[in-house]
Design an enzyme around this catalytic site. Structure first.
Site, PDB file in Angstrom:
ATOM      1  N   HIS A 117      66.586 213.548  -4.804  1.00 33.77           N
ATOM      2  CA  HIS A 117      65.536 214.363  -5.411  1.00 33.77           C
ATOM      3  C   HIS A 117      66.104 215.619  -6.077  1.00 33.77           C
ATOM      4  CE1 HIS A 117      62.897 211.484  -3.524  1.00 33.77           C
ATOM      5  NE2 HIS A 117      62.093 211.806  -4.523  1.00 33.77           N
ATOM      6  N   ARG A 174      54.340 215.033  -8.299  1.00 32.63           N
ATOM      7  CA  ARG A 174      54.920 214.973  -6.938  1.00 32.63           C
ATOM      8  C   ARG A 174      54.407 216.167  -6.149  1.00 32.63           C
ATOM      9  NH1 ARG A 174      59.717 212.969  -9.845  1.00 32.63           N
ATOM     10  NH2 ARG A 174      60.474 211.074  -8.847  1.00 32.63           N
ATOM     11  N   CYS A 177      57.142 204.993 -13.237  1.00 30.61           N
ATOM     12  CA  CYS A 177      57.351 206.448 -13.109  1.00 30.61           C
ATOM     13  C   CYS A 177      58.697 206.772 -12.485  1.00 30.61           C
ATOM     14  CB  CYS A 177      56.221 207.093 -12.318  1.00 30.61           C
ATOM     15  SG  CYS A 177      56.202 206.601 -10.590  1.00 30.61           S
TER      16      CYS A 177
HETATM   17  C1  PEP Z   1      60.391 206.384  -7.150  1.00 35.91           C
HETATM   18  O1  PEP Z   1      60.704 206.072  -6.002  1.00 35.91           O
HETATM   19  O2  PEP Z   1      60.788 205.771  -8.165  1.00 35.91           O
HETATM   20  C2  PEP Z   1      59.526 207.564  -7.384  1.00 35.91           C
HETATM   21  C3  PEP Z   1      59.070 207.839  -8.574  1.00 35.91           C
HETATM   22  O3  PEP Z   1      59.273 208.370  -6.333  1.00 35.91           O
HETATM   23  P1  PEP Z   1      60.310 209.400  -5.713  1.00 35.91           P
HETATM   24  O4  PEP Z   1      61.504 209.493  -6.613  1.00 35.91           O
HETATM   25  O5  PEP Z   1      59.619 210.713  -5.576  1.00 35.91           O
HETATM   26  O6  PEP Z   1      60.652 208.795  -4.391  1.00 35.91           O
END
Ligand code: PEP
Ligand code: MG
Length: 764
Positions: free
Chosen positions: A368, A475, A684
């Site tokens: 992240h 998010r 996404c």
């Molecule tokens: C994903 O897992 O692709 C997503 C968009 O969610 P995150 O990156 O916040 O886990």
């Protein structure tokens, strides 16, 4: 044996230069194992040789002189076979080659094992004995264990350039360190370990040519520390137990110029910088205390390290101070934030206008932290674990966010090359920006919906809103992570209302809290062995309906009088989770509807969708379609779970790729089944914001892509230069490839022919 091994590693680890460290290592191994000789050879890939760097038993004159070709003799054989070789009578072995310089005529028994780091042979460690015998299994196991442990020391030293073979410190040479690309872009800037909690144990010793400055830096840090210690002892002086008072006395003694100071300054005059001199002196002190039999004295080792860490932070504090002094100057330098692990609150604290690049020692491409860096449009390199924070701090660095390279100690030649690349990138970026407002229509006339991934901070959101067809993923966990407690319903309401009301005609998809994995909440610690497989996303919030209901109520209240709220549920792995979440959403809806009615306003039913990011749901798309209004594909987690590769672990980062043919086939299945079930589907995950990923997704049939605002401009440019019908032929080829490397090279060739490759690598 384990104790002996630990002792060797501990003692050797305290010697800052690699060559003397390896020399001590071979001495200790010879003594511990009662063998007649122990030697280490390191590989030089450019020359295809193994060079003798340390020995006891062979002729010491041969060190640095004997070079053995990659396939020569028994040492070459160990390196080539990448496994231990244990021979009773070496001279009789067909591969034995006599090197007269080492004077090994008297030896017969031989055992050698490769020193390997991440599949690369760094060298060979060998033991020899005069007698004719086979080394025992225990001896073999010892050597293998030792080789595995010293590999990291060798890599670190090689990276830093302190391979001191000719007694020359090479730290001033340009060095390339390879990490993992985190966010595209190029920058030259000064590394700043802003607010880092420096620690002597993590500190890698560094040389300095300027003893005078280093002595005064050390002395002023001691004065600041003395004042801190005085303040501390003053605060508790009325009620001070005897043992604490003894600690303060010890602190004062150590801070006295004739104690620690004399030795530290002597080290500075040997050429080490102030912090490294402190480390070298203190670690040898602490080791002496630790070896004492008296337990009271043993514990004093901790006090010495504690005090020295305070001095260290005051030495380093100075460079933070410099940075802060510069920060308001209009022509300030560019800064690259370096940290052990970049977090959202850390990025929020760092002055945004100074942030030109990011380096995280931990983490990987789809951590992240990397996603945040991309959202901010700041070049980043992740997983730079071969190097210590203090080596990057206060150094001019070149960072290549496309390849993951970081270059230290630039020279005139490479600086000019990097500046030319940066200039090329700026030209390309300005072309992309100039087209940002043009409609998102492909060359063959397909209208694509481009949405924004948001959640970083309210200010960034407002800018992001101006672009795209709405928010495909908000998010919500990031605002939760920025606080020191759960945000109240009212606080959440204010945040969500601002977003929903900013563009009432655009769809805004808010995801319910997805903490866990690599998104921790400081005030709600979760300790688990496998956090990505554990209590994460919807699993946690369904177990805490209080948290879930407060959040959903805040979203619904924020949408009173509007009709653009979409609620997205993360980490769904079974239908019952959707049913339960929908039940809670309905409960909240009925409560808020009454409030809205009292206010004379309308509450629209939100669309409810699920993230498709756990592989199980790919096989239940038809059933899920009965329960939800839309799907959103999270390629980041889908990739991690399909390939069983932790998205946060740099050790396995080469295995993590959304271009793996299995991931692509899963994505193809998802869009085909969703279209058949007549459920809108968005992507996404990060793949949607990558030029190569976006064209592949379009060819598969996806028409809604959600990404960070910086990628949005790029992808708009890419799709305006893409003919989907042409891509479809290539897609069928891609889906049948054996490996992700094959896929990547084919799609990169395609981008190259369309003159889009400058978006995926440095230079045009
Ligand atoms: C994903 O897992 O692709 C997503 C968009 O969610 P995150 O990156 O916040 O886990
Ligand atoms: Mg996810």
């Amino acid at each position: 044996m384990l104790t002996a091994l630990k002792q060797i590693i501990q003692e050797v680890g305290q010697i800052p230069d690699l060559q003397p460290a390896l020399m001590r290592l071979v001495e200790m191994v010879k003594e511990t194992m009662s063998v007649d000789s122990c030697s280490i050879y390191l590989t030089d890939y450019a020359k295809q040789e193994l060079s003798l760097v340390a020995t006891v038993g062979l002729d010491p004159e041969a060190v640095g002189k004997v070079k053995i070709g990659f396939y020569e003799g028994l040492i070459g054989l160990v390196g080539d076979r990448e496994e231990p070789i244990n021979i009773e009578n070496a001279p009789q072995h067909p591969k034995f080659k006599h090197f007269p310089e080492v004077k090994e005529e008297k030896f017969h028994a031989f055992i050698g094992t490769p020193i390997i780091y991440q599949r690369k042979v760094l060298g060979v460690i060998a033991m020899q004995q005069e007698s004719i015998r086979r080394f025992s299994e225990d001896e073999e196991a010892f050597l293998i264990t030792l080789a595995a442990q010293i590999a990291l020391e060798i890599v670190t030293a090689e990276t830093l350039g302190n391979l001191n073979l000719d007694n020359k410190v090479l730290i001033n040479e340009s060095r390339v360190v390879n990490g993992i690309p985190g966010s595209p872009g190029l920058v030259i800037g000064r590394g700043v370990a802003y607010n880092a909690k420096h620690d002597l144990t993590q500190w890698v010793a560094k040389k300095s040519g300027d003893a005078k400055t280093q002595v005064s830096l050390y002395r002023s840090a001691v004065e600041i520390t003395r004042a801190e210690v005085d303040r501390l002892s003053d605060q508790i002086k009325d009620n001070i137990p005897e043992d604490v008072s003894a600690i303060f006395q010890l602190y004062h003694q150590l801070l006295d110029a004739n104690s620690l100071g004399r030795e530290v300054e002597a080290k500075i005059h040997e050429g080490w910088d102030a912090a490294s001199s402190l480390k070298l002196v203190v670690e040898s002190y602490a080791a002496k205390f630790e070896r004492m039999s008296d337990s009271y004295m043993r514990e004093r080792a901790i006090d010495i390290i504690d005090l020295s860490n305070r001095i260290l932070r005051n030495i380093v504090g100075d460079s933070n101070q410099q940075f802060l002094l510069n920060k308001d100057k209009p022509d300030h330098e560019k800064y690259i934030l370096v940290a052990r692990e970049i977090s959202a609150p850390m990025l929020a604290e760092f002055p945004r206008h100074l942030l030109a690049g990011i380096i995280s020692i931990k983490g990987s491409n789809n951590s992240h932290a990397a996603i945040l860096a991309r959202a901010m449009g700041v070049p980043a390199v992740m997983g730079l674990h071969k190097i210590s924070l203090n080596i990057l701090n206060d150094q001019e660095l070149f960072l290549d966010g496309y390849s993951g390279e970081v270059v230290l100690n630039l020279n005139e030649n490479n600086r000019a090359d990097f500046q030319a690349l940066i200039a090329q990138e700026e030209v390309l970026q300005s072309k992309v920006t100039a087209q940002a407002d043009k409609p998102s229509i492909t060359l063959d006339g397909k209208r694509i919906s481009l949405l924004v991934n948001a959640g970083l901070s309210a200010n960034v959101e407002m800018e992001q809103f101006l672009q795209g067809d709405g928010v495909g993923l908000y998010r919500t966990e990031i605002p939760f992570m920025m606080r020191e407690r759960f945000p109240s319903e009212q606080e959440q309401y204010a945040l969500y209302h601002r977003l929903l009301s900013a563009h009432p005609s655009k769809e805004i998809t808010m995801r319910t809290l997805d903490v866990g994995g690599d998104k921790p909440l400081s005030y709600f610690p979760i300790v688990e062995d496998n956090p990505f497989l554990g209590w994460r996303g919807i699993r946690l919030t369904l177990d805490h309906p209080d948290i879930f209901l407060v959040q959903v109520r805040a979203m619904l209240r924020a949408s009173i009088g509007l009709s653009n709220l979409h609620i997205l549920l993360p980490m769904i792995s079974c239908i019952s989770e959707v049913v339960e979440a929908k039940r809670l959403i309905k409960q909240a809806f009925l409560e808020v509807k009454e409030d809205a009615y009292d206010q004379g306003k309308l509450l629209s039913k939100p669309a409810v969708g699920v993230m498709l990011e756990v592989p199980a749901v790919i096989f239940q798309i038809e059933q899920l379609a009965q329960h939800v209004d839309f799907f959103s594909v999270g390629t980041n987690d889908l990739t991690q779970y399909l390939l069983a590769v932790d998205r946060n672990n740099p050790r396995v980062s080469s295995l993590y790729s959304s271009y793996h043919p299995s991931v692509l086939n899963a994505l193809q299945q998802i869009v085909t089944k969703s279209n058949k079930a007549n459920i809108p589907v968005t992507v996404c995950g990060e793949l949607a914001g990558e030029p190569a990923g976006a064209v592949i997704l379009l060819a598969m049939g996806y028409r809604k892509l959600s990404m960070n605002a910086h990628s949005l401009r790029k992808i708009n440019w890419v799709l305006r230069n893409t003919d989907i019908s042409h891509m479809q032929g290539l897609l069928n080829v891609l889906l049948r490839q054996d490996t992700q490397q094959d896929v990547i090279s084919l799609i990169n060739d395609y981008l190259e022919t369309k003159q889009l490759a400058g978006l995926i690598r440095a230079g045009s």
